[in-house]
Design an enzyme around this catalytic site. Structure first.
Site, PDB file in Angstrom:
ATOM      1  N   LYS A 179      -1.890  44.566   3.463  1.00 36.96           N
ATOM      2  CA  LYS A 179      -0.441  44.335   3.370  1.00 36.96           C
ATOM      3  C   LYS A 179      -0.076  44.573   1.907  1.00 36.96           C
ATOM      4  O   LYS A 179      -0.194  43.694   1.050  1.00 36.96           O
ATOM      5  CB  LYS A 179      -0.149  42.900   3.833  1.00 36.96           C
ATOM      6  CG  LYS A 179       1.090  42.208   3.376  1.00 36.96           C
ATOM      7  CD  LYS A 179       2.414  42.837   3.653  1.00 36.96           C
ATOM      8  CE  LYS A 179       3.505  41.995   2.980  1.00 36.96           C
ATOM      9  NZ  LYS A 179       3.935  42.578   1.685  1.00 36.96           N
ATOM     10  N   GLY A 232      -1.338  37.525  -6.183  1.00 35.79           N
ATOM     11  CA  GLY A 232       0.107  37.459  -6.404  1.00 35.79           C
ATOM     12  C   GLY A 232       0.453  36.220  -7.206  1.00 35.79           C
ATOM     13  O   GLY A 232      -0.397  35.670  -7.918  1.00 35.79           O
ATOM     14  N   THR A 234       1.571  32.342  -8.274  1.00 37.84           N
ATOM     15  CA  THR A 234       1.003  31.032  -7.938  1.00 37.84           C
ATOM     16  C   THR A 234       1.824  30.317  -6.865  1.00 37.84           C
ATOM     17  O   THR A 234       1.269  29.669  -5.974  1.00 37.84           O
ATOM     18  CB  THR A 234       0.881  30.181  -9.224  1.00 37.84           C
ATOM     19  OG1 THR A 234      -0.078  30.829 -10.074  1.00 37.84           O
ATOM     20  CG2 THR A 234       0.403  28.771  -8.928  1.00 37.84           C
ATOM     21  N   GLY A 237       0.908  31.855  -3.631  1.00 41.28           N
ATOM     22  CA  GLY A 237      -0.469  31.469  -3.305  1.00 41.28           C
ATOM     23  C   GLY A 237      -0.522  30.058  -2.729  1.00 41.28           C
ATOM     24  O   GLY A 237      -1.221  29.809  -1.737  1.00 41.28           O
ATOM     25  N   GLU A 254      -6.004  34.939  -6.035  1.00 46.79           N
ATOM     26  CA  GLU A 254      -5.997  35.443  -7.419  1.00 46.79           C
ATOM     27  C   GLU A 254      -4.554  35.359  -7.889  1.00 46.79           C
ATOM     28  O   GLU A 254      -3.715  36.147  -7.452  1.00 46.79           O
ATOM     29  CB  GLU A 254      -6.500  36.902  -7.469  1.00 46.79           C
ATOM     30  CG  GLU A 254      -7.917  37.114  -6.982  1.00 46.79           C
ATOM     31  CD  GLU A 254      -8.965  36.581  -7.949  1.00 46.79           C
ATOM     32  OE1 GLU A 254      -8.619  36.110  -9.046  1.00 46.79           O
ATOM     33  OE2 GLU A 254     -10.154  36.629  -7.589  1.00 46.79           O
ATOM     34  N   CYS A 288      -1.961  40.520 -14.902  1.00 45.89           N
ATOM     35  CA  CYS A 288      -2.222  39.079 -14.757  1.00 45.89           C
ATOM     36  C   CYS A 288      -3.060  38.537 -15.908  1.00 45.89           C
ATOM     37  O   CYS A 288      -2.857  37.415 -16.351  1.00 45.89           O
ATOM     38  CB  CYS A 288      -2.903  38.811 -13.420  1.00 45.89           C
ATOM     39  SG  CYS A 288      -4.429  39.741 -13.220  1.00 45.89           S
ATOM     40  N   GLU A 387       4.723  31.886 -16.711  1.00 39.91           N
ATOM     41  CA  GLU A 387       4.361  33.305 -16.665  1.00 39.91           C
ATOM     42  C   GLU A 387       5.632  34.153 -16.617  1.00 39.91           C
ATOM     43  O   GLU A 387       6.457  33.993 -15.722  1.00 39.91           O
ATOM     44  CB  GLU A 387       3.506  33.594 -15.430  1.00 39.91           C
ATOM     45  CG  GLU A 387       2.972  35.007 -15.417  1.00 39.91           C
ATOM     46  CD  GLU A 387       2.195  35.342 -14.151  1.00 39.91           C
ATOM     47  OE1 GLU A 387       2.712  35.064 -13.053  1.00 39.91           O
ATOM     48  OE2 GLU A 387       1.081  35.874 -14.275  1.00 39.91           O
TER      49      GLU A 387
END
Ligand code: NAD
Length: 485
Positions: A179, A232, A234, A237, A254, A288, A387
């Site tokens: 995906k 992707g 956080t 996730g 990750e 990242c 981030e």
């Protein structure tokens, strides 16, 4: 080179290239021009179900019965085809992600080796015998695949992240559904063309496109999906962790980062400057592991910053198609707004944003932001904690080793860290104290397919790449047999 296929791009489900069930399509853009690059079919929930079923059937019928040599042969063939098409795929990433072509080509160089590496370690996917107390009992382990894996990618490195998830998943004997990000699906579609040519049985690899909230959510919650590997943000996730919890699926995450680059006063300053500048510029800072917090010892702060600013003044921001370009656009209007908003936040918090280089010519129509240092930042500012995912670095001073370590760890993230010092003892003390999944000393963090990678704290769960990726893609069964019967 014309690298865009006839459109709209279809979904790959089992042996068929299909339109989305409701015929809906979405646009994907060229971020350097803000123009539509291609249209892509959007999967419905039924399409996702069909892809999972195709992967499940392929697993049951063929793939789980293949031997290491067969899987290795197909992965090696895929590596050859990837090498053949590498330049084409690099151009697609340049047009769809906005990476300068020199960087796209460079970042894809290792992909055939990654595929070949995982083909090569398949024979290492094995169990062991365990000398248990009873002489009559044979006790051994079997390392088995998990079944159907959902591999979900972000937009920043579509191809490298896909290959690094796909290769160990297939090597370990799983079937997969890819995906891609709905922002940058095109290079994955070019890769998808190669599976049939390489000779993979239909259904071993499937590709569905569309938004995360519908297509992604359906995929990760499907009962026949036994493992989710996600790269992707956080927040996403954490959501995936929650949505897969009730089925207790295997999940590898990750996630985001806010990595420090720590410069001590005995550092090789030019090398440290090159790494800092590289992290700011590479893929427009949308990396990242990019070091976005520059922690510089007070005694070398002015010298280091002077050299860094000279380097950044020379950065050529412009068309990613021009081989002389150092830095292209951000990936989308949303990402540009986000980065500009954080620069405003930093200014309001008392930092001093300074921008370098210049956006050249006609390129200005796209989603460009110049490389930006947030001078005089403090470690607890939002701009130094959250981030941003763009060409922005907070510059923070420190006095001594213990303050450097404290500041490095003052983050919810723990993806990577870089430090520059010629004092070996200090380097090793820092490497032990830093709470992150990767530490690089006197060099930048460059991930490679053969070394484990994954975050501490809110940067993730589990490891990808290297032999550890095989463990993530398998489960261990313990068998005992009483030979006295
Ligand atoms: P994102 O989290 O918005 O989306 C990533 C993917 O998840 C997309 O394919 C999206 O469609 C899908 N998705 C969204 N919601 C979902 C849901 N509910 N269920 C299932 N799938 C869903 O991330 P992004 O904006 O594409 O990428 C940027 C982020 O990725 C940054 O935070 C960056 O740090 C991170 N990243 C991490 C690594 C790493 O290795 N740690 C590498 C690259 C990027």
């Amino acid at each position: 080179m014309n690298v865009i296929e006839s459109q709209p791009y279809k979904l790959l489900i089992g042996e068929c290239w299909r339109e989305g069930g409701e015929g809906r399509t979405f646009d994907t853009l060229n971020p350097a021009t803000a123009q539509v690059l291609a249209q892509v079919h959007e999967a419905t929930e039924e399409d996702v179900d069909a892809a999972v079923l195709a992967a499940h059937e392929a697993y049951q019928k063929h793939w789980s019965k293949t031997n290491p040599a067969q899987r290795g042969r197909l992965l090696r063939r895929l590596a050859e085809l990837f090498e053949r098409d590498r330049e084409k795929i690099a151009w697609i990433e340049t047009l769809n992600v906005g990476k300068p072509i020199t960087h796209s080509l460079e970042s894809l160089k290792a992909m055939p080796s990654s595929l070949a590496y995982f083909a090569g370690i398949i024979p290492a996917v094995r169990g062991e015998t365990i000398p248990v107390a009873s002489h009559d009992v044979l006790n051994y382990t079997l390392r088995e695949p998990l079944g159907v894996c959902a591999l979900i990618m972000p937009w920043n490195y579509p191809m490298t992240l896909t290959v690094n998830k796909l290769a160990p998943a297939l090597a370990a004997g799983n079937t997969v559904i890819l995906k891609p990000s709905e922002v940058t699906p095109l290079s994955t579609m070019a890769l998808a063309r190669l599976f049939e040519e390489a000779g993979f049985p239909p259904g071993v690899v499937n590709v569905v496109n569309g938004p995360g909230a519908t297509v992604g959510e359906r995929l990760v919650t499907h009962p026949l999906v036994s493992r989710v590997s996600f790269t992707g943000g956080t927040v996403t996730g954490a959501r995936i962790l929650a949505s897969t919890a009730s089925d207790v699926k295997r999940v590898t995450l990750e996630l985001g980062g806010k990595s420090p680059l720590i410069v001590f006063d005995d550092a090789a300053l030019d090398k440290a400057v090159a790494v800092a500048a590289g992290d700011l510029i590479k893929n427009s800072g949308q990396v990242c592991i990019a070091c976005t917090r520059l922690l510089v010892q007070e005694t070398v702060r002015d010298e280091f910053l002077g050299r860094l600013q000279t380097r950044l003044e020379a950065v050529r921001v412009g068309s990613p198609e021009d081989p002389a370009t150092d830095m292209g656009p951000l990936v989308s209007a949303t990402q540009k707004q986000r980065v500009e908003e954080y620069i405003r936040i930093a200014e309001n918090e008392g930092a001093r944003p300074v921008q370098y280089g210049a956006v050249e010519g006609a390129a200005a129509a796209g989603f460009f932001v110049r490389p930006t240092l947030l001078l005089d930042s403090a470690a607890d500012m939002r701009s130094a904690q959250e981030e941003i995912f763009g060409p922005v670095q907070s510059v923070i001073s420190f006095r001594d080793e213990s303050q450097a370590l404290h500041l490095a760890n003052q983050s919810r993230y723990g993806l990577a860290a870089v430090l520059f010092t010629r004092d070996g003892g200090r380097a090793l003390r820092m490497a032990r104290g830093i709470q992150s999944g990767s530490v690089a000393i006197n060099t930048g963090v460059r991930t490679s397919f053969d070394a484990p990678f994954g975050g501490y704290k809110q940067s993730g769960i589990g490891k990808e790449r290297g032999l550890e990726a095989i463990y993530e893609n398998t489960q261990l069964k313990n068998v005992k047999y009483d030979m006295s019967e």
